[in-house]
Design an enzyme around this catalytic site. Sequence first.
Site, mmCIF file in Angstrom:
data_model
loop_
_atom_site.group_PDB
_atom_site.id
_atom_site.type_symbol
_atom_site.label_atom_id
_atom_site.label_comp_id
_atom_site.label_asym_id
_atom_site.label_seq_id
_atom_site.Cartn_x
_atom_site.Cartn_y
_atom_site.Cartn_z
ATOM 1 N N ARG A 266 -0.074 8.818 -10.560
ATOM 2 C CA ARG A 266 -0.134 7.583 -9.755
ATOM 3 C C ARG A 266 0.657 6.438 -10.386
ATOM 4 N NH1 ARG A 266 -3.792 7.330 -5.738
ATOM 5 N NH2 ARG A 266 -3.977 5.082 -5.959
ATOM 6 N N LEU B 149 11.275 -20.341 -4.153
ATOM 7 C CA LEU B 149 10.306 -19.394 -3.582
ATOM 8 C C LEU B 149 8.995 -19.555 -4.330
ATOM 9 C CD1 LEU B 149 9.631 -16.881 -1.739
ATOM 10 C CD2 LEU B 149 10.105 -15.495 -3.759
ATOM 11 N N SER C 109 -7.086 -5.706 -5.948
ATOM 12 C CA SER C 109 -8.236 -6.295 -5.260
ATOM 13 C C SER C 109 -9.466 -6.236 -6.158
ATOM 14 C CB SER C 109 -8.517 -5.525 -3.966
ATOM 15 O OG SER C 109 -9.112 -4.284 -4.271
ATOM 16 N N HIS D 266 3.086 3.278 -8.996
ATOM 17 C CA HIS D 266 2.927 1.843 -9.277
ATOM 18 C C HIS D 266 4.205 1.284 -9.933
ATOM 19 C CE1 HIS D 266 -1.130 2.053 -7.958
ATOM 20 N NE2 HIS D 266 -1.616 2.683 -9.016
ATOM 21 N N TRP E 196 -11.315 -2.433 -9.146
ATOM 22 C CA TRP E 196 -11.959 -2.148 -10.438
ATOM 23 C C TRP E 196 -12.700 -0.825 -10.396
ATOM 24 C CZ3 TRP E 196 -10.143 -4.604 -14.382
ATOM 25 C CH2 TRP E 196 -9.688 -5.910 -14.253
ATOM 26 N N ASP F 247 0.839 -1.208 0.000
ATOM 27 C CA ASP F 247 0.000 0.000 0.000
ATOM 28 C C ASP F 247 0.870 1.252 0.000
ATOM 29 O OD1 ASP F 247 -2.304 1.480 0.034
ATOM 30 O OD2 ASP F 247 -2.744 1.161 2.156
ATOM 31 N N GLY F 248 0.378 2.287 -0.649
ATOM 32 C CA GLY F 248 1.044 3.589 -0.581
ATOM 33 C C GLY F 248 1.656 4.068 -1.886
ATOM 34 N N ASN F 249 1.388 3.358 -2.982
ATOM 35 C CA ASN F 249 1.954 3.787 -4.273
ATOM 36 C C ASN F 249 1.460 5.183 -4.664
ATOM 37 O OD1 ASN F 249 2.977 1.216 -4.349
ATOM 38 N ND2 ASN F 249 1.764 0.515 -6.078
ATOM 39 N N GLY F 250 0.150 5.393 -4.471
ATOM 40 C CA GLY F 250 -0.443 6.679 -4.865
ATOM 41 C C GLY F 250 0.137 7.819 -4.034
#
Length: 256
Positions: A47, A145, A79, A51, A83, A34-37
């Site tokens: 934005r 991984l 998520s 990303h 959309w 979270d926090g890209n924007g």
Amino acid sequence: MMRASRKPLAPVEQADPAPSGGSLVPAHVAIIMDGNGRWASARGLPRIAGHREGARAVRRTVEAAIEQGVGWLTIYAFSSENWRRPAGEVLDLTGLLRQYLKSELAELRANGVRLRVIGEPDRFGADLTADLREAVRSTASNTRLNLTVALSYGARAEIAAAARSLALSVREGHLAPSDIDEEAVARCLFTDGMPDPDLLIRTSGEQRLSNFLLWQTAYAEFVFQDVLWPDYGATHLATALAEYARRERRFGARPA
Ligand code: FPP
């Protein structure tokens, strides 16, 4: 794209697919990126720039997870609620995911990463779906991984779909209602065959689950880190793992 300047990772070892239980290193780490924007707007950038930098943080975190001995890493990339974002941002994210696969697939394969996708990736259209299928197929035998990307994922929808599928099995006579236990439900989730996350990390200081892995995180430790996702890297992951190692996990039982 392979970048020759990057520090090579340690030799390939098999990841332990079993959940860690009392182990100090979590076998499975799930991350709400979270926090890209906010990262972008703090710099007066669009934005998509956040990303894009977020995709670089994904690469750093995948490498760090391998180096720090994590066997399973699950990241929330989009998520089912995302959309609702403007069409332009959704298009940018779709393009970025395609670009990530194109530039990183060779490296993921070289590093022994097995890619999985949970959610409804088909909603992103035929091109990305085809790229994802190919990436999943071509990494299927890797064991170092297990990287799972949640795309158009929503936990409530996942659980509702599991309930529907179990109801159908009962109606068709393949299953008795008394057979529906926790394992039967878990087998109907996207995460069938994966261990539950031991540690859930959310960046950017927000403290919510946002419809991510509601069933699977029943006993996960939560660590909230005050760092915007595009700035995330090996040190932040190490801090979260150290916090996890200090926690006493009881799984509902009393301390000995
Ligand atoms: C949350 O930040 C981030 C997303 C919804 C998208 C996550 C995507 C990436 C990290 C890039 C590509 C992913 C991969 C797997 C290569 P936000 O936009 O909600 O930030 P804000 O809360 O500050 O607005």
